[in-house]
Design an enzyme around this catalytic site. Structure first.
Site, mmCIF file in Angstrom:
data_model
loop_
_atom_site.group_PDB
_atom_site.id
_atom_site.type_symbol
_atom_site.label_atom_id
_atom_site.label_comp_id
_atom_site.label_asym_id
_atom_site.label_seq_id
_atom_site.Cartn_x
_atom_site.Cartn_y
_atom_site.Cartn_z
ATOM 1 N N ARG A 151 25.391 -4.638 18.316
ATOM 2 C CA ARG A 151 24.358 -5.354 17.576
ATOM 3 C C ARG A 151 24.991 -6.221 16.493
ATOM 4 N NH1 ARG A 151 22.014 -3.681 21.193
ATOM 5 N NH2 ARG A 151 20.149 -2.388 21.342
ATOM 6 N N ASN A 167 0.831 -1.216 0.000
ATOM 7 C CA ASN A 167 0.000 0.000 0.000
ATOM 8 C C ASN A 167 0.866 1.268 0.000
ATOM 9 O OD1 ASN A 167 0.979 0.066 2.596
ATOM 10 N ND2 ASN A 167 -1.023 0.048 3.618
ATOM 11 N N TYR A 204 15.167 -11.692 11.969
ATOM 12 C CA TYR A 204 16.254 -10.840 11.479
ATOM 13 C C TYR A 204 16.957 -10.185 12.649
ATOM 14 C CZ TYR A 204 12.994 -10.516 7.405
ATOM 15 O OH TYR A 204 12.115 -10.742 6.384
ATOM 16 N N PHE A 205 18.261 -9.974 12.467
ATOM 17 C CA PHE A 205 18.996 -9.144 13.410
ATOM 18 C C PHE A 205 19.000 -7.715 12.832
ATOM 19 C CE2 PHE A 205 20.026 -11.739 17.048
ATOM 20 C CZ PHE A 205 19.332 -12.875 16.662
ATOM 21 N N ASN A 254 14.879 6.295 12.634
ATOM 22 C CA ASN A 254 14.978 5.697 13.975
ATOM 23 C C ASN A 254 16.224 4.856 14.091
ATOM 24 O OD1 ASN A 254 12.268 6.417 14.958
ATOM 25 N ND2 ASN A 254 11.598 5.108 13.261
ATOM 26 N N PHE A 302 6.187 -9.363 4.565
ATOM 27 C CA PHE A 302 7.004 -8.240 5.062
ATOM 28 C C PHE A 302 6.133 -7.079 5.545
ATOM 29 C CE2 PHE A 302 9.489 -9.897 1.365
ATOM 30 C CZ PHE A 302 10.700 -10.173 1.962
ATOM 31 N N LYS A 336 5.202 -9.084 16.822
ATOM 32 C CA LYS A 336 6.011 -10.155 16.207
ATOM 33 C C LYS A 336 5.808 -11.463 16.989
ATOM 34 C CE LYS A 336 7.952 -7.849 12.869
ATOM 35 N NZ LYS A 336 7.395 -8.021 11.526
ATOM 36 N N TYR A 361 5.506 -3.203 19.241
ATOM 37 C CA TYR A 361 6.030 -3.764 17.996
ATOM 38 C C TYR A 361 6.538 -5.187 18.232
ATOM 39 C CZ TYR A 361 9.534 -4.848 14.441
ATOM 40 O OH TYR A 361 10.282 -5.493 13.487
ATOM 41 N N SER A 369 11.686 -11.031 14.077
ATOM 42 C CA SER A 369 12.757 -10.154 14.545
ATOM 43 C C SER A 369 13.412 -10.730 15.788
ATOM 44 C CB SER A 369 12.132 -8.801 14.875
ATOM 45 O OG SER A 369 13.009 -8.022 15.647
ATOM 46 N N ASP A 379 -4.038 -2.781 0.224
ATOM 47 C CA ASP A 379 -3.776 -2.989 1.644
ATOM 48 C C ASP A 379 -3.882 -4.487 1.923
ATOM 49 O OD1 ASP A 379 -3.985 -3.152 4.512
ATOM 50 O OD2 ASP A 379 -4.370 -0.984 4.468
HETATM 51 P P1 NAD Z 1 9.574 -1.375 5.296
HETATM 52 O O1 NAD Z 1 8.679 -0.456 6.032
HETATM 53 O O2 NAD Z 1 10.603 -0.775 4.383
HETATM 54 O O3 NAD Z 1 8.719 -2.421 4.456
HETATM 55 C C1 NAD Z 1 7.424 -2.826 4.844
HETATM 56 C C2 NAD Z 1 6.522 -2.638 3.637
HETATM 57 O O4 NAD Z 1 5.210 -3.060 3.977
HETATM 58 C C3 NAD Z 1 6.426 -1.174 3.186
HETATM 59 O O5 NAD Z 1 6.619 -1.130 1.796
HETATM 60 C C4 NAD Z 1 4.996 -0.773 3.556
HETATM 61 O O6 NAD Z 1 4.478 0.197 2.672
HETATM 62 C C5 NAD Z 1 4.290 -2.105 3.484
HETATM 63 N N1 NAD Z 1 3.075 -2.233 4.301
HETATM 64 C C6 NAD Z 1 2.937 -2.039 5.637
HETATM 65 N N2 NAD Z 1 1.665 -2.283 6.018
HETATM 66 C C7 NAD Z 1 0.997 -2.661 4.891
HETATM 67 C C8 NAD Z 1 -0.347 -3.049 4.633
HETATM 68 N N3 NAD Z 1 -1.275 -3.084 5.588
HETATM 69 N N4 NAD Z 1 -0.681 -3.362 3.368
HETATM 70 C C9 NAD Z 1 0.242 -3.313 2.358
HETATM 71 N N5 NAD Z 1 1.514 -2.956 2.549
HETATM 72 C C10 NAD Z 1 1.892 -2.632 3.805
HETATM 73 O O7 NAD Z 1 10.285 -2.320 6.378
HETATM 74 P P2 NAD Z 1 11.462 -3.365 6.187
HETATM 75 O O8 NAD Z 1 12.644 -2.857 6.928
HETATM 76 O O9 NAD Z 1 11.583 -3.771 4.778
HETATM 77 O O10 NAD Z 1 10.879 -4.563 7.063
HETATM 78 C C11 NAD Z 1 10.098 -5.599 6.489
HETATM 79 C C12 NAD Z 1 9.603 -6.500 7.596
HETATM 80 O O11 NAD Z 1 10.728 -6.962 8.344
HETATM 81 C C13 NAD Z 1 8.687 -5.799 8.608
HETATM 82 O O12 NAD Z 1 7.684 -6.701 8.971
HETATM 83 C C14 NAD Z 1 9.605 -5.522 9.775
HETATM 84 O O13 NAD Z 1 8.910 -5.481 10.977
HETATM 85 C C15 NAD Z 1 10.542 -6.722 9.727
HETATM 86 N N6 NAD Z 1 11.838 -6.447 10.374
HETATM 87 C C16 NAD Z 1 12.584 -5.395 9.964
HETATM 88 C C17 NAD Z 1 13.786 -5.121 10.607
HETATM 89 C C18 NAD Z 1 14.625 -3.939 10.203
HETATM 90 O O14 NAD Z 1 15.520 -3.550 10.971
HETATM 91 N N7 NAD Z 1 14.420 -3.349 9.031
HETATM 92 C C19 NAD Z 1 14.247 -5.949 11.664
HETATM 93 C C20 NAD Z 1 13.447 -7.033 12.036
HETATM 94 C C21 NAD Z 1 12.250 -7.289 11.366
HETATM 95 N N1 UFG Z 2 21.494 4.253 17.854
HETATM 96 C C1 UFG Z 2 22.118 5.444 18.213
HETATM 97 N N2 UFG Z 2 21.672 6.601 17.643
HETATM 98 C C2 UFG Z 2 20.653 6.633 16.719
HETATM 99 C C3 UFG Z 2 20.034 5.404 16.351
HETATM 100 C C4 UFG Z 2 20.485 4.241 16.959
HETATM 101 O O1 UFG Z 2 23.022 5.459 19.033
HETATM 102 O O2 UFG Z 2 20.293 7.728 16.254
HETATM 103 C C5 UFG Z 2 21.965 3.008 18.462
HETATM 104 C C6 UFG Z 2 20.891 2.323 19.317
HETATM 105 O O3 UFG Z 2 20.916 2.825 20.628
HETATM 106 C C7 UFG Z 2 21.327 0.859 19.212
HETATM 107 C C8 UFG Z 2 21.992 0.770 17.835
HETATM 108 O O4 UFG Z 2 22.287 2.102 17.449
HETATM 109 O O5 UFG Z 2 22.307 0.623 20.182
HETATM 110 C C9 UFG Z 2 21.095 0.131 16.795
HETATM 111 O O6 UFG Z 2 19.835 0.801 16.832
HETATM 112 P P1 UFG Z 2 18.723 0.577 15.712
HETATM 113 O O7 UFG Z 2 17.571 1.460 16.054
HETATM 114 O O8 UFG Z 2 19.323 0.711 14.357
HETATM 115 O O9 UFG Z 2 18.350 -0.958 15.879
HETATM 116 P P2 UFG Z 2 17.774 -1.728 17.144
HETATM 117 O O10 UFG Z 2 18.783 -2.758 17.508
HETATM 118 O O11 UFG Z 2 17.302 -0.844 18.204
HETATM 119 O O12 UFG Z 2 16.437 -2.339 16.533
HETATM 120 C C10 UFG Z 2 16.434 -3.181 15.418
HETATM 121 C C11 UFG Z 2 15.171 -3.016 14.589
HETATM 122 C C12 UFG Z 2 13.970 -3.513 15.324
HETATM 123 C C13 UFG Z 2 14.189 -4.864 15.900
HETATM 124 C C14 UFG Z 2 15.449 -4.890 16.712
HETATM 125 C C15 UFG Z 2 15.750 -6.265 17.194
HETATM 126 O O13 UFG Z 2 14.975 -1.665 14.242
HETATM 127 O O14 UFG Z 2 12.919 -3.629 14.383
HETATM 128 O O15 UFG Z 2 16.537 -4.461 15.896
HETATM 129 O O16 UFG Z 2 15.801 -7.101 16.102
HETATM 130 F F1 UFG Z 2 13.151 -5.197 16.698
#
Ligand code: NAD
Ligand code: UFG
Length: 338
Positions: free
Chosen positions: A231, A32, A177-178, A198, A80, A153, A149, A124, A58
Site C-alpha cells: 500500500r 457527533n 486519500y491512500f 481494522n 470528514f 465514496k 463503504y 478514498s 450530527d
Molecule cells: P474518523 O472516524 O477518525 O473521523 C470521522 C469523524 O466524523 C469522527 O470524529 C466521527 O465522530 C465523525 N462523524 C461521523 N459521522 C458523523 C455525523 N453524522 N455527524 C457528525 N460527526 C460524524 O475517520 P478518519 O480516519 O479521520 O477519516 C475521515 C474521513 O476520511 C472519512 O470520511 C473517511 O472515510 C475518509 N478516509 C479515511 C481513510 C483512512 O484510512 N483513515 C482513508 C480514506 C478516506
Molecule cells: N492488514 C493485515 N493485518 C491487519 C490489518 C491489515 O495484514 O490486522 C493488511 C491488509 O491486508 C492490507 C494492509 O494491511 O494489505 C493495509 O490494510 P488497512 O486495513 O490498514 O488498509 P486498506 O488498504 O485495506 O484500506 C484503507 C482504508 C480504507 C480505504 C482503502 C483504500 O482503511 O478506508 O485504504 O483507500 F478505502
C-alpha cells in the site's frame, strides 16, 4: 479563511485542524463524537495555542448545521464526517449509505442556504475499484467498488460533482486519500480506533504497547515481492498539509477537481512491521493468516497532479510515520480514553 470541519474531531480532521490553524486559518469543528472524543478538540487547542470552537451535533441534522453556518461566516467546508470501516459497511450497508450520503446532502443544502461556495471532500483510493492498473491516476474510471463503504465514496463524489455542474459558483475538491498513518509529532493527537482496529498501523502499535498479543498478516501468497500486500502509506501530517493547500485552491477555483494524496511509493505489510520495530525498538509478534476478503494485492498513487496544481508533495518518510505512530501510542496506550 474560516473552515468548517465536519467530523473534525476524528483522526484526519484533528491533524488538519492543527495545520490549518498553524497556517493562519480559523476552524469550527462539528462532530457527533460517534468515532472520536471531545478530548481531541482540547488537544488541538493545546498544540496550537489557539481557541477552537466546536459543536457537538450530527451533520445529518439540517437545523443544527444551518444554525452553525448562521453563527459562523464559513468560507470553506471540509467533509470528514463519514463512517469508514470497510467490514462493518458490509454488515450495515443502510447505516453507511444513510450516514455518508445524508451528511453530504445536508452540508450541500446548508451551504446553498448560507452562500458557502467551497467544499473539500474526504474521498478514498477505494473509488478506483478492483480493475484499474496502478499507480492510480485521477483520470481513471471509477467504480467496481468491493464494499458499501467504497460505493458511498463513489456516490458522494458523483453528488458533489453534479452539484458543482449545476451551480457555477460552487468549488468542489475531491481528495482521494491512500493509507494515512502516523500522528502529530507531539504525540498529543493520533488515531484512536474504537474496539479491535481494522487498519494495519493501529493494530501494529497496539501489539507493541501490549494491548494485543500478535498481528495476523492477511495473506503471504500475493504476487508481490515478499508475498504480502503493498500500500501507499502517507503520513497524516502530510495529508493535513494537503488539505491546507486544497482549501486555498478551492477558494480560487470553480467546478470540480480531483487529487490523489499519496506518496507514490508502496510498502508491504512485512516492511511496515519491520520499519515499526526499527523505529520503536519494540518487537512486534506476527503470524501469517489467510487473505482478507476484498483486499487488493497492491496499489499506489500517481501524485503528480497534486504536485503540479496544488504545489503539494508528501515529504515525511516511513521512519517518521512509524516513529510518530509509536510516540502517540506509547504516550496514550488507551487512546483518548486515558
Ligand atoms: P474518523 O472516524 O477518525 O473521523 C470521522 C469523524 O466524523 C469522527 O470524529 C466521527 O465522530 C465523525 N462523524 C461521523 N459521522 C458523523 C455525523 N453524522 N455527524 C457528525 N460527526 C460524524 O475517520 P478518519 O480516519 O479521520 O477519516 C475521515 C474521513 O476520511 C472519512 O470520511 C473517511 O472515510 C475518509 N478516509 C479515511 C481513510 C483512512 O484510512 N483513515 C482513508 C480514506 C478516506
Ligand atoms: N492488514 C493485515 N493485518 C491487519 C490489518 C491489515 O495484514 O490486522 C493488511 C491488509 O491486508 C492490507 C494492509 O494491511 O494489505 C493495509 O490494510 P488497512 O486495513 O490498514 O488498509 P486498506 O488498504 O485495506 O484500506 C484503507 C482504508 C480504507 C480505504 C482503502 C483504500 O482503511 O478506508 O485504504 O483507500 F478505502
Amino acid at each position: 479563511m474560516l473552515v468548517l470541519l465536519a467530523g473534525g474531531a476524528g483522526y484526519i480532521g484533528s491533524h488538519t485542524a492543527v495545520q490549518l490553524l498553524d497556517a493562519g486559518h480559523d476552524v469550527v469543528i462539528v462532530d457527533n463524537y460517534s468515532n472520536s472524543s471531545p478530548e481531541a478538540v482540547k488537544r488541538i487547542a493545546e498544540i496550537t495555542g489557539r481557541p477552537v470552537r466546536a459543536y457537538e451535533a450530527d451533520v445529518k441534522d439540517r437545523d443544527a448545521v444551518s444554525r452553525i453556518m448562521q453563527e459562523n461566516s464559513i468560507d470553506c467546508v471540509i467533509h470528514f464526517a463519514g463512517l469508514k470501516a470497510v467490514g462493518e459497511s458490509v454488515r450495515k450497508p443502510i447505516e453507511y449509505y444513510r450516514n455518508n450520503i445524508d451528511t453530504t446532502l445536508t452540508l450541500l443544502e446548508c451551504m446553498n442556504e448560507h452562500g458557502v461556495r467551497n467544499i473539500v471532500f474526504s474521498s478514498s483510493a477505494t473509488v478506483y475499484g478492483e480493475e484499474n492498473p496502478y499507480p492510480y491516476i485521477e483520470t481513471m474510471r471509477r467504480g467496481s467498488c468491493s464494499n458499501p463503504y467504497g460505493w458511498t465514496k463513489y456516490m458522494m463524489e458523483q453528488i458533489l460533482e453534479d452539484a458543482a455542474k449545476a451551480d457555477p459558483e460552487l468549488s468542489v475538491v475531491l481528495l482521494r486519500y491512500f493509507n494515512p498513518i502516523g500522528a502529530h509529532a507531539s504525540g498529543r493527537i493520533g488515531e484512536d480506533p474504537q474496539g479491535i482496529p481494522n487498519n494495519l498501523m493501529p493494530y501494529v502499535s497496539q501489539v507493541a504497547v501490549g494491548r494485543r498479543d500478535h498481528l495476523t498478516v492477511f495473506g503471504n501468497d500475493y504476487p508481490t515481492p515478499d508475498g504480502t500486500c503493498r500500500r501507499d502509506y502517507i503520513h497524516v501530517m502530510d495529508l493535513a498539509d494537503g488539505h491546507v493547500k486544497a482549501v486555498e485552491f478551492a477558494a480560487r477555483n470553480k467546478g470540480t477537481e480531483v487529487f490523489n494524496l499519496g506518496t507514490g511509493t508502496p510498502y508491504s505489510v512485512v516492511e511496515i512491521v519491520e520499519a515499526f520495530e526499527r523505529n520503536s525498538g519494540v518487537p512486534v509478534k506476527y503470524e501469517f493468516g489467510p487473505r482478507r476478503d476484498g483486499d487488493l494485492a497492491e496499489f499506489w498513487a500517481n501524485a503528480d497532479k497534486a504536485r503540479e496544481v496544488l504545489g503539494w508533495t508528501a515529504s515525511r518518510t516511513l521512519d517518521e510515520m512509524c516513529r510518530d505512530s509509536w510516540n502517540w501510542q506509547k504516550q496514550n496506550p488507551e487512546g483518548y480514553g486515558n
